[in-house]
Design a protein around this motif. Sequence first.
Motif, PDB file in Angstrom:
ATOM      1  N   LEU A  91       0.917  -0.682  -0.078  1.00 53.41           N
ATOM      2  CA  LEU A  91      -0.207   0.069   0.287  1.00 53.41           C
ATOM      3  C   LEU A  91       1.453   0.411  -0.719  1.00 53.41           C
ATOM      4  O   LEU A  91       0.843   2.370  -0.527  1.00 53.41           O
ATOM      5  CB  LEU A  91      -0.818  -0.050   1.391  1.00 53.41           C
ATOM      6  N   LEU A  92       1.977   1.169   0.674  1.00 61.89           N
ATOM      7  CA  LEU A  92       2.758   2.173   0.329  1.00 61.89           C
ATOM      8  C   LEU A  92       3.776   2.939  -0.688  1.00 61.89           C
ATOM      9  O   LEU A  92       4.308   3.458  -1.478  1.00 61.89           O
ATOM     10  CB  LEU A  92       4.010   1.754   1.490  1.00 61.89           C
ATOM     11  N   GLY A  93       3.306   1.452  -1.568  1.00 57.99           N
ATOM     12  CA  GLY A  93       4.432   1.617  -3.056  1.00 57.99           C
ATOM     13  C   GLY A  93       5.600   0.458  -3.752  1.00 57.99           C
ATOM     14  O   GLY A  93       6.830   1.023  -4.050  1.00 57.99           O
ATOM     15  N   GLU A  94       5.899   0.282  -1.857  1.00 58.29           N
ATOM     16  CA  GLU A  94       7.370  -0.506  -1.513  1.00 58.29           C
ATOM     17  C   GLU A  94       7.150  -2.217  -1.302  1.00 58.29           C
ATOM     18  O   GLU A  94       6.187  -2.046  -1.763  1.00 58.29           O
ATOM     19  CB  GLU A  94       7.739   0.021  -0.547  1.00 58.29           C
ATOM     20  N   ILE A  95       8.117  -2.437  -1.363  1.00 59.21           N
ATOM     21  CA  ILE A  95       8.002  -3.618  -1.061  1.00 59.21           C
ATOM     22  C   ILE A  95       8.960  -4.591  -0.752  1.00 59.21           C
ATOM     23  O   ILE A  95      10.270  -3.949   0.133  1.00 59.21           O
ATOM     24  CB  ILE A  95       8.212  -4.551  -2.580  1.00 59.21           C
ATOM     25  N   ASP A  96       8.906  -5.772   0.184  1.00 61.06           N
ATOM     26  CA  ASP A  96      10.218  -6.077   1.558  1.00 61.06           C
ATOM     27  C   ASP A  96       9.752  -7.491   0.986  1.00 61.06           C
ATOM     28  O   ASP A  96       9.077  -8.123   1.049  1.00 61.06           O
ATOM     29  CB  ASP A  96       9.064  -6.315   2.826  1.00 61.06           C
ATOM     30  N   LEU A  97      11.391  -7.864   0.655  1.00 62.30           N
ATOM     31  CA  LEU A  97      11.406  -9.175   0.255  1.00 62.30           C
ATOM     32  C   LEU A  97      12.457  -9.930   0.904  1.00 62.30           C
ATOM     33  O   LEU A  97      12.292 -11.189   1.072  1.00 62.30           O
ATOM     34  CB  LEU A  97      12.045  -8.879  -1.146  1.00 62.30           C
ATOM     35  N   SER A  98      12.526  -9.589   2.381  1.00 60.85           N
ATOM     36  CA  SER A  98      12.819 -10.094   3.568  1.00 60.85           C
ATOM     37  C   SER A  98      12.066 -10.849   4.478  1.00 60.85           C
ATOM     38  O   SER A  98      12.486 -11.421   5.920  1.00 60.85           O
ATOM     39  CB  SER A  98      13.769  -9.061   4.153  1.00 60.85           C
ATOM     40  N   HIS A 280      -2.970   8.757   6.169  1.00 57.51           N
ATOM     41  CA  HIS A 280      -2.079   8.892   5.321  1.00 57.51           C
ATOM     42  C   HIS A 280      -1.161   7.547   4.424  1.00 57.51           C
ATOM     43  O   HIS A 280      -0.869   8.283   3.450  1.00 57.51           O
ATOM     44  CB  HIS A 280      -1.327   9.081   6.671  1.00 57.51           C
ATOM     45  N   LEU A 281      -1.241   6.554   5.263  1.00 58.80           N
ATOM     46  CA  LEU A 281      -1.218   5.362   4.110  1.00 58.80           C
ATOM     47  C   LEU A 281      -1.060   4.801   2.654  1.00 58.80           C
ATOM     48  O   LEU A 281      -0.916   5.241   2.212  1.00 58.80           O
ATOM     49  CB  LEU A 281      -0.902   3.822   4.997  1.00 58.80           C
ATOM     50  N   TYR A 282      -2.706   5.619   2.722  1.00 56.71           N
ATOM     51  CA  TYR A 282      -3.430   5.424   1.446  1.00 56.71           C
ATOM     52  C   TYR A 282      -2.563   6.709   0.618  1.00 56.71           C
ATOM     53  O   TYR A 282      -2.148   6.786  -0.529  1.00 56.71           O
ATOM     54  CB  TYR A 282      -4.300   5.181   1.435  1.00 56.71           C
ATOM     55  N   ALA A 283      -2.845   7.699   1.163  1.00 60.61           N
ATOM     56  CA  ALA A 283      -2.401   8.569   0.041  1.00 60.61           C
ATOM     57  C   ALA A 283      -0.270   8.658  -0.544  1.00 60.61           C
ATOM     58  O   ALA A 283      -0.568   9.148  -1.279  1.00 60.61           O
ATOM     59  CB  ALA A 283      -2.564  10.043   1.684  1.00 60.61           C
ATOM     60  N   VAL A 284       0.584   8.683   0.599  1.00 59.67           N
ATOM     61  CA  VAL A 284       1.713   7.992   0.770  1.00 59.67           C
ATOM     62  C   VAL A 284       1.792   7.259  -1.040  1.00 59.67           C
ATOM     63  O   VAL A 284       2.368   7.522  -2.195  1.00 59.67           O
ATOM     64  CB  VAL A 284       2.619   7.671   1.413  1.00 59.67           C
ATOM     65  N   GLY A 285       0.965   6.003  -0.715  1.00 62.55           N
ATOM     66  CA  GLY A 285       0.776   5.638  -1.895  1.00 62.55           C
ATOM     67  C   GLY A 285       0.744   5.199  -2.763  1.00 62.55           C
ATOM     68  O   GLY A 285       1.014   5.302  -4.024  1.00 62.55           O
ATOM     69  N   GLY A 286      -0.256   6.409  -2.788  1.00 63.95           N
ATOM     70  CA  GLY A 286      -0.617   7.119  -3.946  1.00 63.95           C
ATOM     71  C   GLY A 286       0.012   7.695  -4.554  1.00 63.95           C
ATOM     72  O   GLY A 286      -0.072   7.920  -6.013  1.00 63.95           O
TER      73      GLY A 286
END
Length: 411
Positions: A91-98, A280-286
Amino acid sequence: MKTNTKEDDRSAVNAEMSDPKSNITKASFNLRSLMRGDLGFIPVIITLALITLYFQLTTSGVFLQARNLTNLTQQIVVISILSTAAVLVLLLGEIDLSLAAVAQACAAVMATVSVYQNWGAVPSILAALVTGAVIGLINGFFIAILRVPSFIVTLAGSIGYAGFLLLVLGRQTTLIVRDPAIRALAPTYLSPIMGWGLPIVVAALYAIGVWYERQRRVKAGLPVKRPTTLIAQISGIFAGIFLIVFLFQTYQGVPQAVMISLGIVLAFWLILRKTPFGRHLYAVGGNEEAARRAGINVTAMKMAVFTLASTLAAVAGIMLTSRSTAVATQISATLLLNAIAAAVIGGVSLFGGRGSIWAVILGALVIGSLDNGLDLLNQDQSIKNIVQGAVLVLAVTADAIVRRANPVRGK
């Protein structure tokens, strides 16, 4: 004469706003609305129904037996919790591979202090959670403050945390956990009273919250769903809960692990829907730049999300250890894939800013049903990997098509 045009327009708007019935949304069933994702979870539910029907027929009715459904839901608990962490990051527009490596490393910390230091269950679990939070802060520091791409940071982290896992366990490839409280987290079943009571209370609170939200939107003059639609939605939830709990009770009862995972999903649904943090999370991801210009502390948001994600990964590791009663140096090759796949299949966008935390449940059920059904058919792991990979590709493709068809909602 056109001198009163603006006054007439304002009067018309005010009249429309004053009439609650005018704010009731009317569905427009056309191809464009379908491409905009107006159907919500319906495509995933239809997919799950088709998978269920197929395996029910091909396994001669074994798939929907109470014993198999209990095993299925317990199998997806770890995926559900880890997928919740993946949803927050996506949702933040990032990814976590760990995430998978973090889950196993935190579980190793818990097992080590429990076995070798004779710590109790609560301190051992807290040690695992603190380890997860610290790892999340480290990831967040590099991503949010140093602005290193999350793909690189978490990919390197997955390698480093796998090494940390080996360091913690030492020469042992498997460490058996003997603390009865830790071992009882996953395989325990709730009593009939708790098994019926907790789901009904949760469903009732959900119904009250949905109805309250509708009344608040009506007073604010915002669009709302029709009362019949809400009643059908709430009735469907109650009917589904009754059926699922009834099936559980015909075997050994409601698994405690299932209620823990549902509680985590419900808690984060409330956080994302009812708090400024979620908005805020949705806003940053958008749109990260727009969110920054609006006064949102993007750096703090990223730090918080990655900390929460790694802490949830620690919870997943704890539940995995409780179910298997041991921690191994070998990290599951499919755990991370299944966690991300469950989120994407459930409708969470890989590009950020779009999706619901409830996607975890539906996506995990799809992944778990495929795995469970193929096991019942005695299929090889190679077939299972091919099928799950194909489903993930289809889900990502559908997400990309929807975003191209509706660029306004894209990142």
